[in-house]
Design a protein around this motif. Structure first.
Motif, short mmCIF file in Angstrom:
data_model
loop_
_atom_site.label_atom_id
_atom_site.label_comp_id
_atom_site.label_asym_id
_atom_site.label_seq_id
_atom_site.Cartn_x
_atom_site.Cartn_y
_atom_site.Cartn_z
N PRO A 1 -7.79 -2.29 -4.49
CA PRO A 1 -7.90 -0.97 -5.18
C PRO A 1 -7.67 0.18 -4.30
CG PRO A 1 -9.86 -2.66 -5.33
CD PRO A 1 -9.00 -3.23 -4.39
N GLY A 2 -7.59 1.46 -5.08
CA GLY A 2 -7.21 2.58 -4.55
C GLY A 2 -8.34 3.13 -3.73
N ASP A 3 -9.35 2.73 -3.91
CA ASP A 3 -10.56 3.40 -3.25
C ASP A 3 -10.94 2.49 -2.01
OD1 ASP A 3 -11.57 1.60 -4.62
OD2 ASP A 3 -13.40 2.57 -5.52
N ALA A 4 -10.25 1.44 -1.62
CA ALA A 4 -10.50 0.60 -0.60
C ALA A 4 -10.57 1.36 0.88
CB ALA A 4 -9.46 -0.65 -0.62
N HIS A 5 -11.08 0.92 1.55
CA HIS A 5 -11.15 1.62 2.81
C HIS A 5 -11.50 0.41 4.03
CE1 HIS A 5 -15.46 1.77 1.73
NE2 HIS A 5 -15.74 1.64 3.28
N VAL A 6 -11.42 0.71 5.31
CA VAL A 6 -11.35 -0.14 6.29
C VAL A 6 -12.58 0.30 7.02
CG1 VAL A 6 -10.50 -1.18 8.39
CG2 VAL A 6 -8.89 -0.89 6.55
N GLU A 7 -13.69 -0.59 7.14
CA GLU A 7 -14.63 -0.13 7.83
C GLU A 7 -14.76 -0.35 9.37
OE1 GLU A 7 -18.08 -2.34 6.42
OE2 GLU A 7 -18.14 -1.51 4.66
N THR A 8 -15.38 0.57 10.18
CA THR A 8 -15.29 0.30 11.59
C THR A 8 -16.15 -0.66 11.86
OG1 THR A 8 -14.88 2.98 11.76
CG2 THR A 8 -15.47 1.54 13.84
N PRO A 9 -15.65 -1.70 12.76
CA PRO A 9 -16.63 -2.84 13.08
C PRO A 9 -17.53 -2.25 13.81
CG PRO A 9 -14.50 -2.83 14.15
CD PRO A 9 -14.31 -1.88 13.22
N GLU A 10 -18.73 -2.98 13.78
CA GLU A 10 -19.66 -2.58 14.70
C GLU A 10 -19.52 -3.13 16.22
OE1 GLU A 10 -24.74 -3.46 15.11
OE2 GLU A 10 -23.36 -4.33 13.47
N SER A 11 -19.75 -2.15 17.15
CA SER A 11 -19.56 -2.56 18.49
C SER A 11 -20.70 -3.44 19.11
CB SER A 11 -19.27 -1.32 19.42
OG SER A 11 -19.03 -1.86 20.75
N ARG A 12 -20.43 -4.57 19.46
CA ARG A 12 -21.55 -5.64 20.08
C ARG A 12 -21.03 -6.22 21.35
NH1 ARG A 12 -23.71 -9.12 14.87
NH2 ARG A 12 -24.89 -7.28 13.94
N PRO A 13 -21.43 -5.73 22.51
CA PRO A 13 -20.87 -6.26 23.89
C PRO A 13 -21.59 -7.32 23.79
CG PRO A 13 -21.69 -4.03 23.95
CD PRO A 13 -22.11 -4.31 22.59
N TRP A 14 -20.55 -8.33 24.72
CA TRP A 14 -21.10 -9.85 24.53
C TRP A 14 -22.19 -9.89 25.23
CZ3 TRP A 14 -21.31 -12.35 29.32
CH2 TRP A 14 -20.79 -11.69 30.18
N PRO A 15 -22.69 -9.00 26.66
CA PRO A 15 -23.99 -9.34 27.13
C PRO A 15 -25.24 -9.14 26.41
CG PRO A 15 -22.45 -8.10 28.58
CD PRO A 15 -21.73 -8.23 27.20
N PRO B 1 -2.12 1.89 8.27
CA PRO B 1 -0.89 1.59 7.61
C PRO B 1 -0.93 0.29 6.57
CG PRO B 1 -0.73 1.94 9.98
CD PRO B 1 -2.21 2.01 9.54
N LEU B 2 -1.25 -0.65 7.26
CA LEU B 2 -1.27 -1.92 6.14
C LEU B 2 -2.10 -1.83 4.87
CD1 LEU B 2 -0.45 -4.85 6.28
CD2 LEU B 2 -2.51 -5.61 7.34
N LEU B 3 -3.20 -1.23 5.15
CA LEU B 3 -4.06 -0.86 3.77
C LEU B 3 -3.18 0.14 2.79
CD1 LEU B 3 -6.73 -1.36 2.31
CD2 LEU B 3 -7.77 0.72 3.47
N GLU B 4 -2.56 1.08 3.56
CA GLU B 4 -1.63 1.73 2.63
C GLU B 4 -0.74 1.21 1.62
OE1 GLU B 4 -0.44 5.05 4.94
OE2 GLU B 4 -2.20 5.95 5.30
N LYS B 5 -0.06 0.04 2.39
CA LYS B 5 0.86 -0.52 1.77
C LYS B 5 0.52 -1.51 0.80
CE LYS B 5 4.15 -0.78 5.84
NZ LYS B 5 4.77 -1.46 7.04
N ALA B 6 -0.95 -1.89 1.08
CA ALA B 6 -1.57 -3.07 0.11
C ALA B 6 -1.85 -2.14 -1.10
CB ALA B 6 -2.92 -3.49 0.57
N ILE B 7 -2.41 -0.90 -0.90
CA ILE B 7 -2.51 0.19 -2.10
C ILE B 7 -1.28 0.40 -2.99
CG2 ILE B 7 -3.67 2.20 -3.01
CD1 ILE B 7 -5.61 2.11 -0.54
N ALA B 8 -0.38 0.54 -2.35
CA ALA B 8 0.99 0.97 -2.77
C ALA B 8 1.47 -0.18 -3.95
CB ALA B 8 2.09 1.43 -1.80
N ALA B 9 1.36 -1.38 -3.22
CA ALA B 9 1.65 -2.68 -3.86
C ALA B 9 0.86 -3.03 -4.86
CB ALA B 9 1.97 -3.78 -2.78
N GLY B 10 -0.52 -2.58 -4.97
CA GLY B 10 -1.45 -3.01 -6.07
C GLY B 10 -2.21 -4.10 -5.79
N LEU B 11 -2.11 -4.44 -4.39
CA LEU B 11 -2.84 -5.37 -4.16
C LEU B 11 -4.47 -5.38 -3.91
CD1 LEU B 11 -0.30 -7.07 -1.44
CD2 LEU B 11 -0.79 -7.70 -3.95
#
Length: 532
Positions: free
Chosen positions: A16-30, A4-14
């Protein structure tokens, strides 16, 4: 991935339209911890081998530390800037990131004045912030830059006087003014999406910068209330005692600056949250406290800015620093304990009343709280148990005083005054040999001291009891654990504030001792066992 936050940022022109949120790599602390341990174990021998291969000639030459340091630092930066690098390689770069600047620092401090070397290293830490895309490393670099800048300022303003606290106050508040300037730049210039990457690095760097300021201001305030009891024997406590101000109001300029900063914090909070304006009296109380505590105003302003910006972690750190400073005022020696207690009671009562008024529900919504019979019985039973335990202890002491045999033990020199629980004398009874060290205090068995008593009931220590038969004129007295050693019943005598001259004449401790070795200190005696 839709956000949702990315969609609002694209709509406001902040962004680019092809921006996307990458899934963070899961790294367990141990996994991270074990990988980091393996990387460090591999990196340390590797760096030692490289150092031996380079030899003393290169390291001790004029350009050698800079050449090798830049090479190691460049390798670390390349590793950390790599895309999708393995966790092991990332952790392997951290030791190199430390060794590179350390070699450069060796060269700078060898060939340049200390202040200039600190300044150049602070600039290097700032430059590395833009080269390393790791927020947590940027925070550490910001902290290092702030510490180095503070050291440089301290060296520049050093004027040969011994007022360490004044110099530290000036250096820390100079750092704080630089942080305020950075906040203004971030708000005016970097507060848009086009400069998001710069703003991210800026934010992490100056977060570390602020944390160093908060820690330094807390440090300059001295040891806080009750912390001195557990840290009284540590080197850290001694350093804090030396750096702490001996008078909270010794510098009127510092007090005025602290008060103005506290008022600025109140104005900013009132501007951002108009609902707080009706509680302006709380700002007056905090400003009065800031006058007495010259480091408090800057921390209150940092707290207000962090709250307005939604920086909850730095706000928590600032709140912790505020609590530390208020507790440290307990140890200021230019106020009596009674006056300090009255000040804190008055300020706390007023702030509590303001908080109660702010949190109290409207009259229409309030409901009467009913206490069940079980809760009443629970309260009564708890109160009875507390009274029973207290009165049993009182009865035991009274019985020991009434039935115990009198004994006088001569005192050895000790620190005559402390401020933990009112005035008291720290006692050190004359024992001509070392008592055993405290091992496991939870062990119910305590050692006994074998003593003799002369015709005046003055006791002299003979030895530690190991089960040998006692002579006709010998008796045992139980030792108590205190501060890692066994002492004779206690090491302190409490008295009313202002009576130090009376008790300074003490030469003997007056005890009552039971046949089983239980003893109690009941008074102090002067020369010739004269009562005080």
């Amino acid at each position: 991935m839709s956000h949702p936050l990315l969609e609002k940022a694209i709509a406001a022109g902040l962004v680019p339209g092809d921006a996307h949120v990458e899934t963070p790599e899961s790294r367990p602390w141990p996994v991270v911890l074990l990988t980091a341990l393996g990387a460090w174990l591999a990196a340390i021998p590797l760096l030692i081998v490289i150092g031996l291969m380079l030899g003393d000639t290169i390291i001790h030459s004029v350009a050698g530390p800079y050449f090798v340091g830049v090479l190691v630092l460049a390798a670390a930066i390349l590793l950390l800037r790599g895309q999708d690098i393995p966790l092991f390689v990332e952790q392997l770069a951290i030791p190199a990131l430390m060794v590179g600047p350390a070699l450069i620092a060796y060269g700078l401090f060898t060939h340049l004045p200390s202040a200039l070397a600190c300044t150049l290293l602070a600039l290097l830490a700032g430059g590395l912030t833009w080269a390393i895309p790791r927020p947590w490393l940027r925070v550490l670099l910001g902290a290092a830059s702030a510490a180095l800048t503070g050291c440089s300022i301290l060296i520049w303003i050093k004027n040969g006087h011994s007022d360490t606290h004044s110099e530290l106050w000036l250096a820390l508040h100079t750092l704080f003014l630089l942080w305020l300037l950075a906040c203004a730049v971030q708000y005016k210039i970097l507060n848009n999406g086009a400069k998001a990457l710069i703003a991210a690095a800026f934010e992490s760097f100056f977060t570390g910068w602020l944390l160093v300021i908060l820690a330094g201001l807390a440090f300059s305030s001295g040891m806080t209330f009750l912390a001195g009891a557990s840290l009284s024997n540590s080197v850290f406590a001694e350093i804090m005692h030396e750096a702490a101000p001996q008078s909270a109001t010794s510098h009127s300029l510092f007090a005025l600056s602290s008060t103005l900063l506290a008022l600025a914090a109140a104005l900013l909070m009132g501007r951002s949250w108009p609902a707080l304006r009706s509680y302006a009296f709380a700002a007056v109380i905090l400003a009065a406290l800031a006058w007495l505590m010259p480091a408090l105003g800057a921390v209150l302003l940092a707290l207000s800015i962090s709250l307005m910006a939604g920086r909850w972690r730095t706000a928590s750190s600032a709140g912790l620093a505020c609590a530390w400073m208020i507790g440290a005022f307990y140890y200021q020696l230019d106020w009596t304990l009674a006056n300090k207690a009255l000040l804190f009671m008055l300020a706390g009562s007023l702030l509590g009343a303001i908080a109660w008024r702010a949190l109290a529900p409207p009259a229409a919504a309030s409901t009467r709280t009913m206490i069940s019979p079980q809760q009443k019985w629970g309260i009564a039973l708890t109160a009875a148990c507390v009274l029973l335990a207290a009165n049993i202890g009182i009865w035991q002491k009274e019985n020991l005083i009434a039935r115990g045999q009198p004994l006088y033990i001569s005192l050895a020199p000790a620190d005559p005054r402390s401020l933990m629980q009112g005035d008291f004398m720290q006692l050190n009874f004359q024992i001509p040999f070392d008592t055993p060290a405290v091992g496991d205090i939870s062990n119910p068995s305590r050692p006994f001291l074998v003593m003799k008593r002369d015709k005046q009931n003055i006791g002299s220590a003979q030895r530690i009891d190991h089960g040998e038969p006692l002579a006709a004129d010998e008796f045992k007295i139980e030792l108590s654990p205190k501060n890692g050693r066994w002492v004779l019943v206690t090491d302190a005598w409490f008295f009313k504030e202002g009576e130090a001259s009376r008790w300074a004449q003490a030469r003997y401790g007056e005890f009552r001792v039971m046949p089983d070795g239980k003893a109690l200190l009941v008074g102090l005696r002067g020369d010739g066992l004269k009562g005080l």
